[in-house]
Design a protein around this motif. Structure first.
Motif, mmCIF file in Angstrom:
data_model
loop_
_atom_site.group_PDB
_atom_site.id
_atom_site.type_symbol
_atom_site.label_atom_id
_atom_site.label_comp_id
_atom_site.label_asym_id
_atom_site.label_seq_id
_atom_site.Cartn_x
_atom_site.Cartn_y
_atom_site.Cartn_z
ATOM 1 N N ALA A 70 5.956 2.174 -8.226
ATOM 2 C CA ALA A 70 7.261 1.561 -8.487
ATOM 3 C C ALA A 70 8.211 1.755 -7.306
ATOM 4 C CB ALA A 70 7.862 2.126 -9.769
ATOM 5 N N ARG A 71 8.188 2.923 -6.683
ATOM 6 C CA ARG A 71 9.034 3.130 -5.492
ATOM 7 C C ARG A 71 8.651 2.150 -4.384
ATOM 8 N NH1 ARG A 71 9.285 9.689 -5.540
ATOM 9 N NH2 ARG A 71 11.264 9.839 -6.673
ATOM 10 N N ALA A 72 7.352 1.983 -4.168
ATOM 11 C CA ALA A 72 6.898 1.052 -3.141
ATOM 12 C C ALA A 72 7.291 -0.382 -3.491
ATOM 13 C CB ALA A 72 5.386 1.168 -2.958
ATOM 14 N N CYS A 73 7.221 -0.714 -4.753
ATOM 15 C CA CYS A 73 7.588 -2.053 -5.207
ATOM 16 C C CYS A 73 9.084 -2.307 -4.984
ATOM 17 C CB CYS A 73 7.209 -2.198 -6.679
ATOM 18 S SG CYS A 73 7.335 -3.869 -7.301
ATOM 19 N N ASP A 105 10.953 -0.769 -2.732
ATOM 20 C CA ASP A 105 11.135 -0.883 -1.281
ATOM 21 C C ASP A 105 10.808 -2.308 -0.820
ATOM 22 O OD1 ASP A 105 11.911 1.769 -1.055
ATOM 23 O OD2 ASP A 105 9.956 2.471 -0.346
ATOM 24 N N HIS A 106 9.750 -2.879 -1.387
ATOM 25 C CA HIS A 106 9.367 -4.263 -1.081
ATOM 26 C C HIS A 106 10.465 -5.239 -1.528
ATOM 27 C CE1 HIS A 106 6.591 -7.615 -0.408
ATOM 28 N NE2 HIS A 106 6.962 -8.081 -1.587
ATOM 29 N N ALA A 107 11.040 -4.981 -2.697
ATOM 30 C CA ALA A 107 12.109 -5.852 -3.214
ATOM 31 C C ALA A 107 13.286 -5.886 -2.250
ATOM 32 C CB ALA A 107 12.570 -5.369 -4.588
ATOM 33 N N TRP A 108 13.633 -4.738 -1.684
ATOM 34 C CA TRP A 108 14.779 -4.677 -0.781
ATOM 35 C C TRP A 108 14.412 -5.232 0.601
ATOM 36 C CZ3 TRP A 108 16.826 -4.048 -5.010
ATOM 37 C CH2 TRP A 108 16.808 -2.902 -5.802
ATOM 38 N N GLU A 117 0.836 -1.199 0.000
ATOM 39 C CA GLU A 117 0.000 0.000 0.000
ATOM 40 C C GLU A 117 0.868 1.245 0.000
ATOM 41 O OE1 GLU A 117 -3.565 0.285 2.100
ATOM 42 O OE2 GLU A 117 -3.873 -1.874 2.214
ATOM 43 N N THR A 118 0.409 2.258 -0.705
ATOM 44 C CA THR A 118 1.024 3.580 -0.712
ATOM 45 C C THR A 118 -0.073 4.544 -0.267
ATOM 46 O OG1 THR A 118 0.399 4.257 -2.957
ATOM 47 C CG2 THR A 118 2.369 2.853 -2.747
#
Length: 181
Positions: free
Chosen positions: A112-115, A117-120, A4-5
């Motif tokens: 994309a930024r949230a995605c 952040d999730h990747a890291w 969620e953003t």
């Protein structure tokens, strides 16, 4: 996978997403930089099914992007394992397709930024790539806003696109977890 953003929800695909995503995939302007260009409803169904299988198999995937304010499906975005056509793999890539009414509102950047952040944080990935046709300036600009960088030595021809097609030459972008802003 649920992310969620402030304005968006990235979530697994649902039956109600098929029709609006099929409309987006049938829009020649939305599909301008993709090969093949427009998709039929059946091709969109197959794409969503593939995304669901990927999510089940890997724990991450290309998912639905929903606007929280009204529940509207604005497109798809997420992570997936890149195909063998990408040199130097295996890779995890980030990608997106947003319906035209939702362009130029910052949604792709926010999601994309949230995605990433999730990747890291959740997936522990060290690197994510993005790639697009050389002529796709909007996606290239978004990758650069995300902090992704390209090296002309890594440019490649996408062998899934016919020779002579202007979409065949591709640019590869990378971002590492240590590059976070």
């Amino acid at each position: 996978m649920l992310i969620e953003t402030p304005r968006l929800r990235l979530r697994p695909w649902e039956e109600r997403d098929i029709a609006p995503f099929a409309v987006a995939n049938a829009d020649p302007e939305v599909r301008r930089y993709y090969f093949p260009d427009i998709l039929t409803k059946l091709e969109t169904d197959a794409m969503i099914a593939d995304c669901d299988r990927h999510l089940q198999m890997h724990g991450f995937g290309f998912v639905a992007v929903e606007r929280k304010a009204d529940g509207a499906l604005i497109g798809g975005l997420g992570l997936s394992r890149a195909g063998d056509e990408i040199p130097g793999g295996p890779h995890v890539e980030i990608g997106w397709i947003l319906a035209r009414p939702y362009w130029r509102q910052g949604y792709a950047l926010e999601a994309a930024r949230a995605c990433l952040d999730h990747a890291w944080a959740a997936l522990g990935l060290a690197e994510v790539i993005g790639y697009t046709s050389r002529i796709n300036e909007p996606s290239r600009a978004l990758m650069e806003k995300l902090g992704m960088r390209s090296d002309p030595a890594e440019d490649f021809d996408d062998v899934t696109v016919p020779e002579g097609n202007p979409l065949r030459p591709h640019v590869l972008y990378r971002i590492k977890s240590t590059d976070r802003r």
